[in-house]
Design a protein around this motif. Sequence first.
Motif, PDB file in Angstrom:
ATOM      1  N   GLY A  63      21.721  -8.911 -53.571  1.00 13.44           N
ATOM      2  CA  GLY A  63      21.530  -9.872 -52.484  1.00 13.44           C
ATOM      3  C   GLY A  63      20.304  -9.553 -51.651  1.00 13.44           C
ATOM      4  O   GLY A  63      19.561 -10.442 -51.231  1.00 13.44           O
ATOM      5  N   LEU A  64      20.074  -8.259 -51.411  1.00 10.75           N
ATOM      6  CA  LEU A  64      18.876  -7.856 -50.676  1.00 10.75           C
ATOM      7  C   LEU A  64      17.609  -8.217 -51.446  1.00 10.75           C
ATOM      8  O   LEU A  64      16.604  -8.621 -50.857  1.00 10.75           O
ATOM      9  CB  LEU A  64      18.909  -6.350 -50.390  1.00 10.75           C
ATOM     10  CG  LEU A  64      19.860  -5.927 -49.281  1.00 10.75           C
ATOM     11  CD1 LEU A  64      20.009  -4.410 -49.257  1.00 10.75           C
ATOM     12  CD2 LEU A  64      19.381  -6.445 -47.934  1.00 10.75           C
ATOM     13  N   LYS A  65      17.659  -8.102 -52.760  1.00  8.68           N
ATOM     14  CA  LYS A  65      16.502  -8.467 -53.590  1.00  8.68           C
ATOM     15  C   LYS A  65      16.242  -9.968 -53.503  1.00  8.68           C
ATOM     16  O   LYS A  65      15.091 -10.401 -53.426  1.00  8.68           O
ATOM     17  CB  LYS A  65      16.729  -8.040 -55.037  1.00  8.68           C
ATOM     18  CG  LYS A  65      16.751  -6.538 -55.222  1.00  8.68           C
ATOM     19  CD  LYS A  65      17.198  -6.170 -56.617  1.00  8.68           C
ATOM     20  CE  LYS A  65      17.530  -4.692 -56.680  1.00  8.68           C
ATOM     21  NZ  LYS A  65      18.300  -4.351 -57.870  1.00  8.68           N
TER      22      LYS A  65
ATOM     23  N   LEU B 174      17.147 -13.307 -60.794  1.00  8.31           N
ATOM     24  CA  LEU B 174      15.758 -13.672 -60.536  1.00  8.31           C
ATOM     25  C   LEU B 174      14.872 -13.282 -61.705  1.00  8.31           C
ATOM     26  O   LEU B 174      13.689 -13.049 -61.553  1.00  8.31           O
ATOM     27  CB  LEU B 174      15.260 -12.970 -59.271  1.00  8.31           C
ATOM     28  CG  LEU B 174      15.952 -13.354 -57.972  1.00  8.31           C
ATOM     29  CD1 LEU B 174      15.378 -12.552 -56.817  1.00  8.31           C
ATOM     30  CD2 LEU B 174      15.827 -14.828 -57.701  1.00  8.31           C
ATOM     31  N   GLU B 175      15.452 -13.210 -62.892  1.00  9.18           N
ATOM     32  CA  GLU B 175      14.717 -12.695 -64.037  1.00  9.18           C
ATOM     33  C   GLU B 175      13.952 -13.743 -64.827  1.00  9.18           C
ATOM     34  O   GLU B 175      13.268 -13.416 -65.779  1.00  9.18           O
ATOM     35  CB  GLU B 175      15.671 -11.945 -64.956  1.00  9.18           C
ATOM     36  CG  GLU B 175      16.222 -10.702 -64.279  1.00  9.18           C
ATOM     37  CD  GLU B 175      17.171  -9.931 -65.167  1.00  9.18           C
ATOM     38  OE1 GLU B 175      17.356 -10.308 -66.333  1.00  9.18           O
ATOM     39  OE2 GLU B 175      17.745  -8.950 -64.676  1.00  9.18           O
TER      40      GLU B 175
ATOM     41  N   SER C 143      22.640 -15.734 -55.229  1.00  3.61           N
ATOM     42  CA  SER C 143      22.929 -14.301 -55.202  1.00  3.61           C
ATOM     43  C   SER C 143      22.212 -13.707 -56.401  1.00  3.61           C
ATOM     44  O   SER C 143      21.735 -14.428 -57.268  1.00  3.61           O
ATOM     45  CB  SER C 143      24.434 -14.012 -55.269  1.00  3.61           C
ATOM     46  OG  SER C 143      24.906 -14.123 -56.586  1.00  3.61           O
ATOM     47  N   GLY C 144      22.150 -12.410 -56.452  1.00  5.08           N
ATOM     48  CA  GLY C 144      21.489 -11.792 -57.581  1.00  5.08           C
ATOM     49  C   GLY C 144      22.437 -11.488 -58.715  1.00  5.08           C
ATOM     50  O   GLY C 144      22.048 -11.000 -59.764  1.00  5.08           O
ATOM     51  N   LYS C 145      23.706 -11.783 -58.526  1.00  6.29           N
ATOM     52  CA  LYS C 145      24.742 -11.381 -59.459  1.00  6.29           C
ATOM     53  C   LYS C 145      25.651 -12.562 -59.750  1.00  6.29           C
ATOM     54  O   LYS C 145      25.916 -13.366 -58.874  1.00  6.29           O
ATOM     55  CB  LYS C 145      25.519 -10.244 -58.779  1.00  6.29           C
ATOM     56  CG  LYS C 145      26.624  -9.651 -59.553  1.00  6.29           C
ATOM     57  CD  LYS C 145      27.229  -8.497 -58.758  1.00  6.29           C
ATOM     58  CE  LYS C 145      28.392  -7.894 -59.468  1.00  6.29           C
ATOM     59  NZ  LYS C 145      29.130  -8.789 -60.322  1.00  6.29           N
ATOM     60  N   GLY C 146      26.115 -12.650 -60.960  1.00 10.53           N
ATOM     61  CA  GLY C 146      27.056 -13.707 -61.320  1.00 10.53           C
ATOM     62  C   GLY C 146      28.459 -13.395 -60.831  1.00 10.53           C
ATOM     63  O   GLY C 146      28.793 -12.251 -60.548  1.00 10.53           O
TER      64      GLY C 146
ATOM     65  N   VAL D 217      25.383 -15.659 -51.208  1.00 11.05           N
ATOM     66  CA  VAL D 217      26.809 -15.512 -51.450  1.00 11.05           C
ATOM     67  C   VAL D 217      27.020 -14.157 -52.123  1.00 11.05           C
ATOM     68  O   VAL D 217      26.496 -13.921 -53.215  1.00 11.05           O
ATOM     69  CB  VAL D 217      27.372 -16.647 -52.328  1.00 11.05           C
ATOM     70  CG1 VAL D 217      28.864 -16.448 -52.579  1.00 11.05           C
ATOM     71  CG2 VAL D 217      27.115 -17.995 -51.664  1.00 11.05           C
ATOM     72  N   LEU D 218      27.757 -13.279 -51.468  1.00 10.60           N
ATOM     73  CA  LEU D 218      27.911 -11.908 -51.932  1.00 10.60           C
ATOM     74  C   LEU D 218      29.374 -11.489 -51.941  1.00 10.60           C
ATOM     75  O   LEU D 218      30.181 -12.019 -51.190  1.00 10.60           O
ATOM     76  CB  LEU D 218      27.139 -10.949 -51.015  1.00 10.60           C
ATOM     77  CG  LEU D 218      25.677 -11.260 -50.762  1.00 10.60           C
ATOM     78  CD1 LEU D 218      25.108 -10.284 -49.744  1.00 10.60           C
ATOM     79  CD2 LEU D 218      24.889 -11.222 -52.049  1.00 10.60           C
ATOM     80  N   GLN D 219      29.646 -10.507 -52.749  1.00 16.20           N
ATOM     81  CA  GLN D 219      30.922  -9.809 -52.708  1.00 16.20           C
ATOM     82  C   GLN D 219      30.676  -8.473 -52.018  1.00 16.20           C
ATOM     83  O   GLN D 219      29.545  -7.975 -52.011  1.00 16.20           O
ATOM     84  CB  GLN D 219      31.445  -9.552 -54.115  1.00 16.20           C
ATOM     85  CG  GLN D 219      31.851 -10.778 -54.858  1.00 16.20           C
ATOM     86  CD  GLN D 219      32.275 -10.447 -56.284  1.00 16.20           C
ATOM     87  OE1 GLN D 219      32.241  -9.312 -56.726  1.00 16.20           O
ATOM     88  NE2 GLN D 219      32.661 -11.477 -57.007  1.00 16.20           N
TER      89      GLN D 219
END
Length: 195
Positions: free
Chosen positions: A151-153, A122-123, A9-12, A140-142
């Motif tokens: 998530g789209l990124k 993704l940094e 996911s793009g977020k923790g 995996v998203l909220q």
Amino acid sequence: MVEAFAVASGKGGTGKTTSTLALGMALSDTYDVTVIDAATGMANLLFHAGLADAEATLHDLLVADTGVAVEDAVYERFGLRVVPCGTDLAAFSAADPERLRDVVAALAADTDVLLLDSPATLESKSAVLPVVLADRVVLVLQPTVPALSDGLKVQEYALSYGTGVAGVLFNKVRDDEGLDRVRDHSERYFEGPIL
């Protein structure tokens, strides 16, 4: 033939590690499964798998000339093989993320399904590599705008490298109505099934 999945996911805080382990346990009834904690900077799989005292970890495999063989960092847990990553900052600093390719190749030779518990963003090159090495990604998203946007990124990035999307797993959805609303909106934007 092995199939490798990056759980990303793009977020923790979306539940990637828990989802990776749960998915691995479910698949282990049918397949030989190996789970790798590829979140080398923020490792958590070792705690979830009861491996906080593991002698050899992925960090050891990512440092040249440690004398640690790949099989030394593989532990049997819950009917699957787990390669935890350590939490030591010095080991993280010494690790060469590019060596992950060799570790994944070695582990792929002896398993049916390889799950890469991926870093949250993704940094950095080390965060991107598990998605690039995988055949497909499980997002995996909220059900929040930032998680969906990130998530789209991740999906866009994965597809740009030829990594397919196995599906989207929504976590922390509180009710069936919320899940239906999220699913309706998400089916327009995400590849693969919405779980």
